[in-house]
Design an enzyme around this catalytic site. Structure first.
Site, mmCIF file in Angstrom:
data_model
loop_
_atom_site.group_PDB
_atom_site.id
_atom_site.type_symbol
_atom_site.label_atom_id
_atom_site.label_comp_id
_atom_site.label_asym_id
_atom_site.label_seq_id
_atom_site.Cartn_x
_atom_site.Cartn_y
_atom_site.Cartn_z
ATOM 1 N N HIS A 8 -12.575 42.079 -11.609
ATOM 2 C CA HIS A 8 -13.122 42.584 -12.714
ATOM 3 C C HIS A 8 -14.473 41.925 -12.931
ATOM 4 C CE1 HIS A 8 -11.694 45.012 -17.007
ATOM 5 N NE2 HIS A 8 -11.979 45.340 -15.551
ATOM 6 N N HIS A 50 -20.227 47.439 -19.542
ATOM 7 C CA HIS A 50 -18.992 48.325 -19.846
ATOM 8 C C HIS A 50 -19.084 48.748 -21.356
ATOM 9 C CE1 HIS A 50 -14.932 48.945 -21.109
ATOM 10 N NE2 HIS A 50 -14.553 48.972 -19.783
#
Length: 261
Positions: A8, A50
Site C-alpha cells: 500500500h 494520496h
C-alpha cells in the site's frame, strides 16, 4: 489458494509513502503487487500523491491540482517520515526517498523489475478535473502497452476508485482492464452485487469486521475481494481465515512472512 499481497503506497510503514524507494523496497521484499494513488497536476501530469493537499506528505502547502509538475518537483516528499535517511552534511537527500513520484516513473520501475508485478492504481475523486483523470490514465497506459493485458505480460494493471462513476468510466475507456470498487461503507446494491463496470470489491478492514455478512455476500455474487489496509496481526489472521483474494498492506514483508513466503 494464498491471497495476493499488495504494498500500500509501497512499503510505506518503513519508508515515505509513494516514493520510489518505498516501491523498490516492496519489489525486493517479494510482493505480488503495488498500490498507488494518482492525481492530476495543473499541467496534466499523473502524480502519485494520496491527499488532495500537500501539507501532510511534503514541505509544501495547498492543493496538488493547483500546482504544475515543475512546482511539485521542487518539494521534499520524504523527510517527514522517520524512515527517510537524513541528508549527510553537504550531500543532498536521497532523491529516491524525497522526490515526487510520477506514474510514468513508477511504471518504468515496475517494468525494469523484470518479474511479474501487479499494479493497483487508484484514481482519486472528487477532482476538479473529473473524467480527465481516467482519460489521462488510459492514454498513458496505452502508450506503455498496458491497457489491454495479455496472458504473458509481466506487468498487470488494475484500476480502482471509491467512485462508482469513475470505475464505470474506466471500464468504458479500457474494457480489458480489471476494475475494483473501493468501499468504506455498506454498498447500496443488493445481495453483494457491484455496480456496472466493477469486477472486484475492496472493502476496508474496519467495514468487513463490522459487517461480517459482507464478505460472504460479495463472494456469493461472484466477486473477488481485496481488503485494505491490513497492518495488524489480528487483522491479517482475520482476512486469511476469511479467504480473501488480496491483502493491501503498509507492511508487506510481515504479510509475506505470515504466508511463509
Amino acid at each position: 489458494m494464498a491471497p495476493l499481497v499488495f504494498a500500500h503506497r509501497g512499503s510505506s510503514a518503513d519508508l515515505p509513502e509513494h516514493t520510489l524507494a518505498a516501491y523498490l523496497r516492496a519489489i525486493d521484499e517479494g510482493v505480488d503487487g503495488l498500490e498507488c494513488d494518482v492525481r492530476l497536476t495543473r499541467d496534466g501530469h499523473l502524480v502519485c500523491v494520496h491527499d488532495r493537499r500537500l501539507d501532510r506528505t511534503s514541505n509544501g502547502t495547498g492543493r496538488v491540482s493547483t500546482r504544475t509538475l515543475v512546482e511539485l518537483e521542487a518539494l521534499d516528499f520524504g523527510s517527514w517520515h522517520p524512515g527517510c535517511p537524513p541528508a549527510d552534511g553537504a550531500e543532498p537527500p536521497d532523491a529516491t526517498h524525497t522526490r515526487l513520484l510520477t506514474l510514468e516513473r513508477l511504471l518504468d520501475a515496475v517494468l525494469a523489475a523484470e518479474r511479474p508485478v501487479r499494479l493497483l492504481i487508484e484514481t482519486k475523486h472528487p477532482s476538479r478535473y473529473g473524467p480527465q483523470v481516467e482519460r489521462r490514465l488510459v492514454a498513458l497506459l496505452r502508450r506503455y502497452g498496458l491497457a489491454e493485458p495479455g496472458a504473458d505480460d509481466p506487468v498487470r494493471i488494475t484500476v480502482m476508485s471509491f467512485s462508482p462513476l469513475a470505475v464505470r468510466r474506466l471500464h468504458e475507456l479500457a474494457p480489458a482492464l480489471p476494475t475494483v470498487l473501493l468501499m468504506d461503507a455498506l454498498p447500496r446494491w443488493p445481495r453483494g452485487r457491484l455496480p456496472a463496470g466493477a469486477r472486484i470489491a475492496a472493502p476496508g478492514i474496519a467495514l468487513v469486521r463490522a459487517r461480517p455478512r459482507l464478505l460472504p455476500a460479495l463472494r456469493a455474487a461472484g466477486h473477488q475481494v481485496y481488503v485494505w489496509t491490513v497492518n495488524e496481526p489480528d487483522d491479517l489472521q482475520f482476512v486469511l481465515d476469511a479467504g480473501v483474494d488480496g491483502i493491501i498492506t503498509d507492511r508487506p514483508a510481515h504479510a509475506l512472512a505470515r504466508l511463509g513466503r
